[in-house]
Write a protein that holds these residues in place. Structure first.
Motif, short mmCIF file in Angstrom:
data_model
loop_
_atom_site.label_atom_id
_atom_site.label_comp_id
_atom_site.label_asym_id
_atom_site.label_seq_id
_atom_site.Cartn_x
_atom_site.Cartn_y
_atom_site.Cartn_z
N TYR A 45 -4.21 4.11 2.18
CA TYR A 45 -5.56 3.74 1.71
C TYR A 45 -6.61 4.59 2.42
N ASN A 151 6.91 -13.73 0.55
CA ASN A 151 7.43 -12.82 -0.46
C ASN A 151 7.92 -11.54 0.20
N GLY A 152 8.93 -10.91 -0.37
CA GLY A 152 9.36 -9.59 0.09
C GLY A 152 9.93 -9.59 1.49
N GLY A 155 10.68 -6.24 3.12
CA GLY A 155 9.58 -5.27 3.24
C GLY A 155 9.14 -5.12 4.69
N GLY A 156 8.12 -4.29 4.90
CA GLY A 156 7.64 -4.04 6.25
C GLY A 156 7.21 -5.32 6.95
N VAL A 157 6.15 -5.94 6.47
CA VAL A 157 5.64 -7.17 7.09
C VAL A 157 6.65 -8.31 6.88
N GLY A 177 13.49 -7.98 -4.54
CA GLY A 177 13.38 -7.49 -5.92
C GLY A 177 14.69 -7.02 -6.53
N LYS A 181 18.38 -6.14 -1.76
CA LYS A 181 17.29 -6.62 -0.90
C LYS A 181 17.46 -8.11 -0.57
N TYR A 196 13.44 -12.34 -7.12
CA TYR A 196 12.27 -12.78 -7.89
C TYR A 196 12.21 -12.17 -9.28
N LEU A 220 1.41 -10.52 -1.05
CA LEU A 220 1.12 -9.78 -2.28
C LEU A 220 -0.36 -9.43 -2.37
N ARG A 221 -0.64 -8.34 -3.07
CA ARG A 221 -2.03 -7.87 -3.16
C ARG A 221 -2.80 -8.58 -4.27
N MET A 241 -3.46 -11.63 3.63
CA MET A 241 -3.68 -10.44 4.47
C MET A 241 -3.57 -9.16 3.67
N PHE A 265 -6.64 -12.54 7.85
CA PHE A 265 -6.82 -11.70 9.04
C PHE A 265 -6.36 -10.28 8.76
N ALA A 266 -6.86 -9.36 9.57
CA ALA A 266 -6.43 -7.96 9.52
C ALA A 266 -6.07 -7.54 10.94
N MET A 267 -4.85 -7.04 11.09
CA MET A 267 -4.40 -6.75 12.47
C MET A 267 -5.26 -5.67 13.14
N THR A 315 4.56 0.50 -2.49
CA THR A 315 3.72 -0.67 -2.21
C THR A 315 2.61 -0.83 -3.24
N1 LIG Z 1 -3.89 -7.70 7.06
C1 LIG Z 1 -3.09 -7.02 7.84
O1 LIG Z 1 -3.24 -7.04 9.06
C2 LIG Z 1 -1.98 -6.22 7.25
C3 LIG Z 1 -1.00 -5.64 8.09
C4 LIG Z 1 0.06 -4.94 7.49
C5 LIG Z 1 0.12 -4.83 6.10
N2 LIG Z 1 -0.86 -5.37 5.33
C6 LIG Z 1 -0.81 -5.31 3.86
O2 LIG Z 1 0.26 -6.14 3.44
C7 LIG Z 1 0.85 -5.62 2.25
C8 LIG Z 1 2.36 -5.49 2.48
O3 LIG Z 1 2.59 -4.51 3.48
P1 LIG Z 1 4.07 -4.03 3.82
O4 LIG Z 1 3.98 -3.00 4.88
O5 LIG Z 1 4.95 -5.21 4.03
O6 LIG Z 1 4.47 -3.34 2.43
P2 LIG Z 1 5.92 -3.13 1.80
O7 LIG Z 1 6.89 -2.78 2.88
O8 LIG Z 1 5.75 -2.20 0.66
O9 LIG Z 1 6.32 -4.58 1.27
C9 LIG Z 1 5.79 -5.12 0.11
C10 LIG Z 1 6.70 -6.26 -0.29
O10 LIG Z 1 6.15 -6.94 -1.40
C11 LIG Z 1 7.24 -7.33 -2.22
N3 LIG Z 1 6.78 -7.54 -3.60
C12 LIG Z 1 6.11 -6.67 -4.38
N4 LIG Z 1 5.85 -7.25 -5.59
C13 LIG Z 1 6.35 -8.51 -5.54
C14 LIG Z 1 6.39 -9.60 -6.42
N5 LIG Z 1 5.83 -9.53 -7.65
N6 LIG Z 1 6.97 -10.75 -6.03
C15 LIG Z 1 7.53 -10.85 -4.80
N7 LIG Z 1 7.52 -9.85 -3.90
C16 LIG Z 1 6.95 -8.69 -4.26
C17 LIG Z 1 8.23 -6.20 -2.14
O11 LIG Z 1 9.50 -6.72 -2.42
P3 LIG Z 1 10.65 -5.82 -3.11
O12 LIG Z 1 10.65 -4.49 -2.39
O13 LIG Z 1 11.86 -6.63 -2.87
O14 LIG Z 1 10.26 -5.68 -4.55
C18 LIG Z 1 8.09 -5.76 -0.68
O15 LIG Z 1 9.03 -6.38 0.15
C19 LIG Z 1 0.17 -4.29 1.98
O16 LIG Z 1 -0.82 -4.48 1.00
C20 LIG Z 1 -0.46 -3.92 3.31
O17 LIG Z 1 -1.60 -3.10 3.19
C21 LIG Z 1 -1.90 -6.07 5.87
#
Ligand SMILES: NC(=O)c1ccc[n+]([C@@H]2O[C@H](COP(=O)([O-])OP(=O)(O)OC[C@H]3O[C@@H](n4cnc5c(N)ncnc54)[C@H](OP(=O)(O)O)[C@@H]3O)[C@@H](O)[C@H]2O)c1
Length: 330
Positions: A45, A151-152, A155-157, A177, A181, A196, A220-221, A241, A265-267, A315
């Protein structure tokens, strides 16, 4: 030194890989020889300009690193040359990013890398691990025996949330997904993992948590509160988040009559001090093997453009190409 940097915002192709001057550590800084960095969605971003940020060009991309201290500023007290360290939360405010052979980092942000935990593993857990810790401990105040949904879970978080919630004694239901996974989620400790795309997630939640979910971690976004609020338990807590542009409808009645609360919150707002307890727990859990990094692949730093493209596709464009983090090696 070699670095991955940008001189303007735009698509992944604006990332350049080339020579920049090696930084000199300031009085309170350590010069770290970088051994591993990773990609976070927020990096994409910032690079694309989606999040307007005050960037000093050439801006070295990246928030996290792991490596070894090679030089210290006069005022540095906690670290010395030869110490292995990791950090997250760089590349914002006046701090340069981490995608380089060397980085000068204020010692207050550095954490020791524990035992023989690898640089790849610690960097892959850094930002997402601190995020999961802050959300679960400070915001949701998750307790042993409670039920958490995220969810997910691969994934990373999500993979950090699943594992930490288990460490804290919660029961965890999550999604993936595809079947691979889903299996990964189970390996990370999830009590229930649902595909899902093929299964009825709400039905699975109702069976696992007939009284509702105590903590709903919405990663989810585009949150769907009309769907999720009825699945919360009495005094349920929901974490949001992600999804800067999201403006979903919010059913107020079913929310307040159950004494629920919503926590955003935002880290990146976390100070170095805020990070400290989280980092100490992460180090301990990594050392004990209770918390594991979820690395999708390791690439050379010269492939930073490709790494950003992949992260964005997975993502933001939701191809789900990744299951965990991309780690890069200078
Ligand atoms: N606020 C904060 O402090 C903070 C910190 C870190 C990240 N974030 C935000 O959090 C979001 C996730 O980050 P990330 O690093 O975890 O990304 P990521 O590794 O891409 O993980 C996204 C996860 O969402 C899942 N997903 C996507 N569409 C879905 C759906 N329709 N139903 C269920 N699960 C679904 C994916 O699952 P599958 O791969 O199994 O499809 C994947 O595990 C991002 O938008 C990021 O910017 C915010």
């Amino acid at each position: 030194m070699k670095a991955a940097y940008i001189t303007k915002t735009g698509p992944p192709e604006v990332i350049q890989y080339g020579e920049l001057p090696t930084p000199e550590p300031g009085a309170s800084q350590c010069l770290v020889k970088v051994s591993a960095v990773d990609v976070n969605p927020i990096d994409t971003y910032i690079r694309s300009g989606l999040i307007p940020a005050q960037l000093n060009f050439p801006y070295i991309i990246g928030r996290d690193l792991a490596g070894v201290v090679v030089k210290t500023g006069k005022g540095v007290k906690k670290f010395k040359a030869g110490d292995r360290v990791w950090v997250t939360g760089q590349g914002v405010a006046d701090r340069q990013g981490t995608f380089a052979e060397y980085a000068a980092v204020d010692e207050e942000w550095l954490h020791p890398t524990p035992g023989n935990v690898s640089d790849e593993d610690i960097v892959a857990i850094s930002l997402v691990g601190i995020t999961a810790h802050l959300g679960l401990m400070r915001k949701a105040k998750l307790k042993g025996g409670e039920i958490l949904f995220v969810n997910g879970g691969s994934g990373g978080v999500g993979s950090s949330v699943v594992q930490m919630a288990k460490i804290l004694g919660a029961r965890v239901i999550t999604t993936g997904g595809d079947d691979k996974k889903v299996e990964l989620c189970r390996q990370l400790g999830a009590d229930v993992a649902v595909n899902y795309k093929k299964e009825d997630v709400d039905q699975a939640i109702k069976s696992f948590a007939p009284q509702g979910v105590n903590v709903w971690w919405e990663s989810l976004r585009e949150p769907n509160f009309e769907r999720t609020i009825p699945l919360l338990a009495m005094r349920g807590r929901m974490i949001v988040m992600a999804g800067r542009e999201a403006k979903p409808p919010f059913p107020v009645g079913p929310f307040y009559v159950k004494d629920c609360s919503l926590h955003g919150f935002a880290m990146f707002n976390a100070s170095a001090e805020d990070q400290e307890q989280a980092a100490a727990d992460i180090n301990e859990w990594m050392l004990q093997g209770k918390l594991k990094a979820r690395i999708d692949r390791v690439l050379p730093l010269s492939q930073a453009t490709e790494a950003h493209r992949l992260q964005e596709e997975s993502t933001v464009k939701k191809t789900g190409a990744l299951a965990g983090k991309i780690v890069l090696k200078p």
